[in-house]
Design an enzyme around this catalytic site. Sequence first.
Site, PDB file in Angstrom:
ATOM      1  N   CYS A  71     -12.414  -7.797   5.620  1.00 35.24           N
ATOM      2  CA  CYS A  71     -11.711  -8.336   4.505  1.00 35.24           C
ATOM      3  C   CYS A  71     -10.497  -9.249   5.162  1.00 35.24           C
ATOM      4  CB  CYS A  71     -11.102  -7.529   3.414  1.00 35.24           C
ATOM      5  SG  CYS A  71     -11.017  -8.240   1.949  1.00 35.24           S
TER       6      CYS A  71
ATOM      7  N   HIS B  87     -16.428  -4.916   1.854  1.00 36.94           N
ATOM      8  CA  HIS B  87     -15.589  -3.476   2.461  1.00 36.94           C
ATOM      9  C   HIS B  87     -17.200  -2.832   2.558  1.00 36.94           C
ATOM     10  CE1 HIS B  87     -11.386  -3.816   1.881  1.00 36.94           C
ATOM     11  NE2 HIS B  87     -11.734  -4.795   0.810  1.00 36.94           N
TER      12      HIS B  87
ATOM     13  N   GLU C 168     -17.236   0.232   3.952  1.00 37.64           N
ATOM     14  CA  GLU C 168     -16.914   1.669   3.711  1.00 37.64           C
ATOM     15  C   GLU C 168     -16.967   2.323   2.316  1.00 37.64           C
ATOM     16  OE1 GLU C 168     -12.893  -0.732   3.347  1.00 37.64           O
ATOM     17  OE2 GLU C 168     -14.894  -1.152   4.074  1.00 37.64           O
TER      18      GLU C 168
ATOM     19  N   SER D 243      -1.866  30.575   4.726  1.00 36.65           N
ATOM     20  CA  SER D 243      -1.473  30.330   2.937  1.00 36.65           C
ATOM     21  C   SER D 243      -2.707  30.881   2.409  1.00 36.65           C
ATOM     22  CB  SER D 243      -1.446  28.683   2.823  1.00 36.65           C
ATOM     23  OG  SER D 243      -2.531  28.335   3.182  1.00 36.65           O
ATOM     24  N   GLY D 244      -3.964  31.297   3.109  1.00 41.44           N
ATOM     25  CA  GLY D 244      -5.202  31.580   2.619  1.00 41.44           C
ATOM     26  C   GLY D 244      -5.905  30.354   2.187  1.00 41.44           C
ATOM     27  N   GLY D 245      -5.355  29.413   2.821  1.00 40.09           N
ATOM     28  CA  GLY D 245      -6.253  28.085   2.455  1.00 40.09           C
ATOM     29  C   GLY D 245      -7.074  27.728   3.570  1.00 40.09           C
ATOM     30  N   VAL D 246      -7.763  26.626   3.659  1.00 39.37           N
ATOM     31  CA  VAL D 246      -8.589  26.121   4.630  1.00 39.37           C
ATOM     32  C   VAL D 246      -8.083  26.006   5.960  1.00 39.37           C
ATOM     33  CG1 VAL D 246     -10.620  24.623   5.236  1.00 39.37           C
ATOM     34  CG2 VAL D 246     -10.595  25.383   2.808  1.00 39.37           C
TER      35      VAL D 246
END
EC number: 6.3.5.2
Length: 509
Positions: free
Chosen positions: A79, A167, A169, A221-224
Site C-alpha cells: 500500500c 493488503h 495480511e 498473576s495467574g495469567g498466560v
Amino acid sequence: MSEMILILDFGSQYTQLIARRVRELNVYCEIHPYNHIPEFTDNVKGVILSGSPCSVRDADAPAVDLKELTDRLPVLGVCYGAQLIAHLNGGEVLPSQIREYGRAKLSKVDTHNELMKEMSLNSQVWMSHADTIAALPQDFEVIASTPTVDIVAFKVMGKETYGIQFHPEVTHSIEGKTVLRNFVVHICQCSQDWTPDIFVETTIAALKEKLGNDKVVLGLSGGVDSSVAATLIHRAIGKNLHCIFVDNGLLRKNEFEDVLNSYKGMGLNVKGVDAREQFYQALAGQTDPEKKRKAIGKVFIDVFDAEAHSIENVSWLGQGTIYPDVIESVSVKGPSATIKSHHNVGGLPDYMKLKVVEPLNTLFKDEVRLVGKTLGIDDTILGRHPFPGPGLAIRILGEINEERVKILQEVDYIFIQSLKASGWYDKVWQAGAILLPVQSVGVMGDERTYEGVVSLRAVSSVDGMTADWSHLPYELLGDISNEIINKVKGVNRVVYDISTKPPATIEWE
C-alpha cells in the site's frame, strides 16, 4: 540467530498483522519504525514496507533510503510502501479518482512472476488507500490489475523489489497468504525453521548463559504470559527463580488458592502473599478509574518490593512482557497518548536496581500459548481469558469495598462456569461481569426490591486490539441471568454489553 524478515512501520493499523502472517509461515520477523532501522545483519533476508495513514505527496511524508534497501535485499512495499517505491523512483502517485476501499477482484495476474505464482484470476483482495499509483517509472512492470485499478502490483526490473496496493495480511484478501509466502519463502528464501520447539530450546539456552547462578524475582498473576515466562526461566535456573503471587482482594472467586496450587504442581518456587486489606484500605473512597489504578499499582509495588527484599542477593526482575507492548513503546509516533494506565502494573521503583529479563518480549499472545503448550503447561492456565492487572477493581464502577467485590465475584463465577459448561468459554476471547453504580427496581415474590445491576461482557478477538461482542445464545444468556438473580443477593437485573471495540473498550474502566 534465526533468519529474519524486517518490517518497517510507517504507522499502519495493519503492521502487526503483517508480522503475525509472516510468523505463521514459521519465519521470524521484527517490526521497527521506518525512522529507527536497526543495523543489518546476515540473518536479515528481506524487508517489508508497511502501509500508512500518510500520503507520499505530503511535504513531511515518512520515507527511507530505498536504494540502500533495494540494493541489498528483496523489498516488498504494501500500500503506502508500494506508493513510496514508485514515488521515490519518479513514478506518479495521485489522489484516487474512484473509491479504493474494500473488496476488489484481480482481473489480470502475471502468474509467471515470482510474487504472483499460484494466484488465481478474480482472486479477492482488500484495498484501503486514498492515493493510487497513476504511472510507473520506466523500469517497472505491472504484474496485477483490477477492473478499476491498472497498477495493483508491480516489480522493478532487474531487482527483487515489489509493490502491491492491496493488503495481503487481512483475511479479506483470500490468497494474501500466498503472496506473503511467495515473497518470504521463495523470493527471500527463508527456511521456515522458526517454531515453538526451537524458540524454547534457544531461549532456555540463552537464559542459562545470561543468568548463570543469579537469582530472579518474578511477580505471577495467574495469567498466560507470566506463567510461561516463569516456566522458561525455571527451566533455565531452577530454584534460583523466586515467584511472588499477590492476593490483592480483587481476583476472581477462589482464584488465589486455585492458581497457587496449580503453580506448585508445576514445580515453581512460589510464595503467596495475602495483601487484601492493604488494597481495600488504599481503594476506600476512590471512584475515579485512574486513581484506582494508581492506588493499586502503588500498593502492589510496596508489597512486591517488601517481599523481594526478603530474598537475599536478587539480581534480576523477571517479567512477562510480550511483543505488542514492546512495539507500542517504540512505535512510529512514540508511545501512544495515555488513554488509561496499562492494565498490568509495570516496573518497580528505581531503587530496587534490578536488571530486567523478559523471555517473551519477541512473541505475540497466540505464540506465547504455543510455547506454553510446548513446555507442557496445563490448558487451564494456557486457555485462561485475559484478566486485567487491577482485577475486579476496574469492573466495579464506583467505590470498591469487600462487599461489592464479593457480589461481583459470585456473579463472575456463575457467568464463567456457565460459559465453560456450555462449551462457549473457549469460543470467546475474554468474558467478565461489570457491577454498575446504579440500582433498579425489581420484584421478588411479593416484595419490591431496589438492588444492583450487572452487565455481562463477552467478546471475540485475535489480540484484543479490536473486538466484536460474542453472539451468545439467548437461551444461555437467559439461564445465566436467572441463576445470577436467584443466587446473588444484591443483584436484581442483568444486562448484556453488545458494544464493539472500537469505539468501546473491552473493559469498562
